[in-house]
Write a protein that holds these residues in place. Sequence first.
Motif, PDB file in Angstrom:
ATOM      1  N   LEU A  91       0.864  -1.227  -0.090  1.00  0.00           N
ATOM      2  CA  LEU A  91       0.060   0.072  -0.085  1.00  0.00           C
ATOM      3  C   LEU A  91       0.847   1.159   0.103  1.00  0.00           C
ATOM      4  N   ALA A  92       1.921   1.111   0.893  1.00  0.00           N
ATOM      5  CA  ALA A  92       2.840   2.277   0.659  1.00  0.00           C
ATOM      6  C   ALA A  92       3.478   2.756  -0.775  1.00  0.00           C
ATOM      7  N   ARG A  93       3.678   1.587  -1.407  1.00  0.00           N
ATOM      8  CA  ARG A  93       4.279   1.691  -2.596  1.00  0.00           C
ATOM      9  C   ARG A  93       2.862   2.360  -3.642  1.00  0.00           C
ATOM     10  N   LYS A  94       1.859   1.845  -3.577  1.00  0.00           N
ATOM     11  CA  LYS A  94       0.839   2.127  -4.526  1.00  0.00           C
ATOM     12  C   LYS A  94       0.593   3.576  -4.236  1.00  0.00           C
ATOM     13  N   TYR A  95       0.436   4.139  -2.920  1.00  0.00           N
ATOM     14  CA  TYR A  95       0.053   5.337  -2.582  1.00  0.00           C
ATOM     15  C   TYR A  95       1.355   6.521  -2.388  1.00  0.00           C
ATOM     16  N   GLN A  96       2.383   5.974  -2.761  1.00  0.00           N
ATOM     17  CA  GLN A  96       3.785   6.646  -2.788  1.00  0.00           C
ATOM     18  C   GLN A  96       3.850   7.244  -1.238  1.00  0.00           C
ATOM     19  N   VAL A  97       3.861   6.330  -0.308  1.00  0.00           N
ATOM     20  CA  VAL A  97       4.273   6.887   1.282  1.00  0.00           C
ATOM     21  C   VAL A  97       5.585   6.531   1.526  1.00  0.00           C
ATOM     22  N   PRO A  98       6.425   7.367   2.003  1.00  0.00           N
ATOM     23  CA  PRO A  98       8.053   7.266   2.266  1.00  0.00           C
ATOM     24  C   PRO A  98       7.825   5.958   3.309  1.00  0.00           C
ATOM     25  N   VAL A  99       8.710   5.033   3.202  1.00  0.00           N
ATOM     26  CA  VAL A  99       8.814   3.910   3.891  1.00  0.00           C
ATOM     27  C   VAL A  99      10.177   4.040   5.109  1.00  0.00           C
ATOM     28  N   GLN A 100       9.729   4.256   6.223  1.00  0.00           N
ATOM     29  CA  GLN A 100      10.582   3.875   7.348  1.00  0.00           C
ATOM     30  C   GLN A 100      10.547   2.756   8.080  1.00  0.00           C
ATOM     31  N   THR A 101      11.857   2.247   8.692  1.00  0.00           N
ATOM     32  CA  THR A 101      11.824   1.045   9.338  1.00  0.00           C
ATOM     33  C   THR A 101      12.319   1.349  10.705  1.00  0.00           C
ATOM     34  N   LEU A 102      11.875   0.332  11.645  1.00  0.00           N
ATOM     35  CA  LEU A 102      12.348   0.632  13.255  1.00  0.00           C
ATOM     36  C   LEU A 102      13.828   0.615  13.482  1.00  0.00           C
ATOM     37  N   GLN A 103      14.409  -0.415  12.701  1.00  0.00           N
ATOM     38  CA  GLN A 103      15.784  -0.430  12.793  1.00  0.00           C
ATOM     39  C   GLN A 103      16.571   0.026  11.726  1.00  0.00           C
ATOM     40  N   ALA A 104      17.357   1.105  11.981  1.00  0.00           N
ATOM     41  CA  ALA A 104      18.112   1.862  10.989  1.00  0.00           C
ATOM     42  C   ALA A 104      18.974   1.032  10.064  1.00  0.00           C
ATOM     43  N   GLU A 105      19.454  -0.119  10.615  1.00  0.00           N
ATOM     44  CA  GLU A 105      20.184  -1.052   9.704  1.00  0.00           C
ATOM     45  C   GLU A 105      19.418  -1.878   8.626  1.00  0.00           C
TER      46      GLU A 105
END
Length: 634
Positions: free
Chosen positions: A90-104
């Motif tokens: 859904l993030a791809r489809k609606y062009q939402v920037p993706v962040q993760t909990l772990q920086a690595e």
Amino acid sequence: MNVPRLHPDTIEQVKQRADIVDVVSEHVVLKKQGKDFVGLCPFHDDKSPSFTVSPSKQFYYCFSCGAGGNTIKFLMELGKRNFSEVVLDLARKYQVPVQTLQAEDRQELQRQLSVREQLYEILAITAKFYEHALQQPQGADALAYLRRDRKLSVETIQQFQLGYAPAGWDILCKYLVEQKKYPIVLLEKAGLLVPRKTGDGYYDRFRNRLMVPIQDSQGRVIGFGGRTLTDEQPKYLNSPETELFDKGRTLFGLDKAKSAIAKQDQAVVVEGYFDVIALHAAGVTNAVASLGTALSIAQVKQLLRYTESKRVVFNFDADRAGVQAAERAIGEVATLAYQGEVQLRVLNLPDGKDPDDFLKNHSAKAYQDLLDHAPLWLDWQINQAIANQDLKQSDQFQQAVMAIVALLGNLPNPSLRTHYIHHCSELLSQGNSRLTQQIEENLRLQVRGQRWHGRSQKWQTPGDRNLLEECEAQLLRLYLHAPEYRVELRNAISAQDLEFSLSHHRFLWRQITDIEQDSLDVDLLERLRDRTHNFPREMSQVYSLFELDEKTQRDILRAPLVIRSATAGIERVMCEKRYRHFLDLWQKTDLSTTPDLGQFYQQKAYVEKQRITELDRLRQVSFVDLVQAPIAVD
């Protein structure tokens, strides 16, 4: 893709941007009802719309089976997928920037995501390359073809980004690799290159062809269609299936047509690229086309998202191939059409012309007038059943009657059946009012008989039940314990159009299908055992099939024979039920007043009996079978 834990901000943004009506309507045909939308529930065998979607609450709920939740839960339940995978899609489809909990984790995830973005970029640059080549001396013949033969304006050529693929073997490849510095592996992923059989490089997939970019609903280039400018075959060549391009789920021109479809509350489906282009150039901008394959239910559902009253017109060619394409397309959406989920019409243009040819000699208004008066799909099919039949000849008359009975037998609405039975009796009587009433009564009786599809338990004997139990269990055991035969088993079941009739076997087959929709590369038995705690009662009825007993071990050694015998046994039970049904109808028919009806039932019973004899032969093991297949010895 291995999805790491996503940041709560990403999840929240996805929830805010992903509209539930937009997402659900990709899978369910929705109709507006007040402030909400309703449709058939995808989570159970829904006969009437009990599934409600609320835009204001961003929530769905089924009043029949109790399924409910938000957009993310809908996709999780429908595809049996995990939370993170759904959110990422859904993030791809609606062009939402993706962040993760772990920086690595972020760098690896961005690398995976960037592959898709690079493919979009490569295809966009390639489209520009082809556009530029069209305007060069090497593209002169292609440009002349568009301007002179297709009568397209400069504006239309630019609107559809039409181009030309140069004739050299690797011109595009060198441009993208040497000048644009893209990895060759990505160019192959984009479907632009073909590896040489000698294994020493690649060549351009499209050469010396007029190029038509194929775009997704958001207007991004995802593939190409190339038309030959010579006698080279194939005449049209499409991009292969890629990570971005799925022919069965893509409609050419949808990005340019969706606003007009919504405004006019109607979609027009034609066969070819240039039919779409010609219609748009003439101002008929609600037209789209499939991509050289039969129109799929997924493509139709895409269209239905944009038309509130679910109006779709098929305008395929009127030649034999076009008629067959229309019939295949109708067959794909027949269930929706019979249920009234789509208002389907079929238009055949005069003199067998396609829209492009028609518009060369007629105005857009003339086309629109024909479009407005296109017959309903069922009327069109009835006319096809009668067309080219000499109704004065008894054999051709009976062929027409049987085709009409097959069509009307699927109509669920009694009043609509009555209307069409009367209408068809008038067509078949050819204006003879004395015959109309008799034909109408015969049609009514035949349709009543046709509506029995063999699923009733009325004509089933205890012996049938025992045979079904044995044969269905054999197939399921083989499927569970002999993975190497699963493709053959599915093909055999599909080829005979068989269903598991016993409820516990049907339940198990649904679980198997659900698991394998997620991935074929799984431990099927382990996944099924994991579901035991969710369905304790149902699983208790089939758990014995999970054990590999001696008989199953013997069956695996002679699996092809077992598959043949078991599928024949299941089909035999169905044939026996239909035979008893039609024989009963024949015995109850007054042959003195309705001889045609008696002959119809007699013929149906005879066909079933002949098939039963053939199935009995298939169930037997011959000497040749023994020689060709190894059989275990106790």
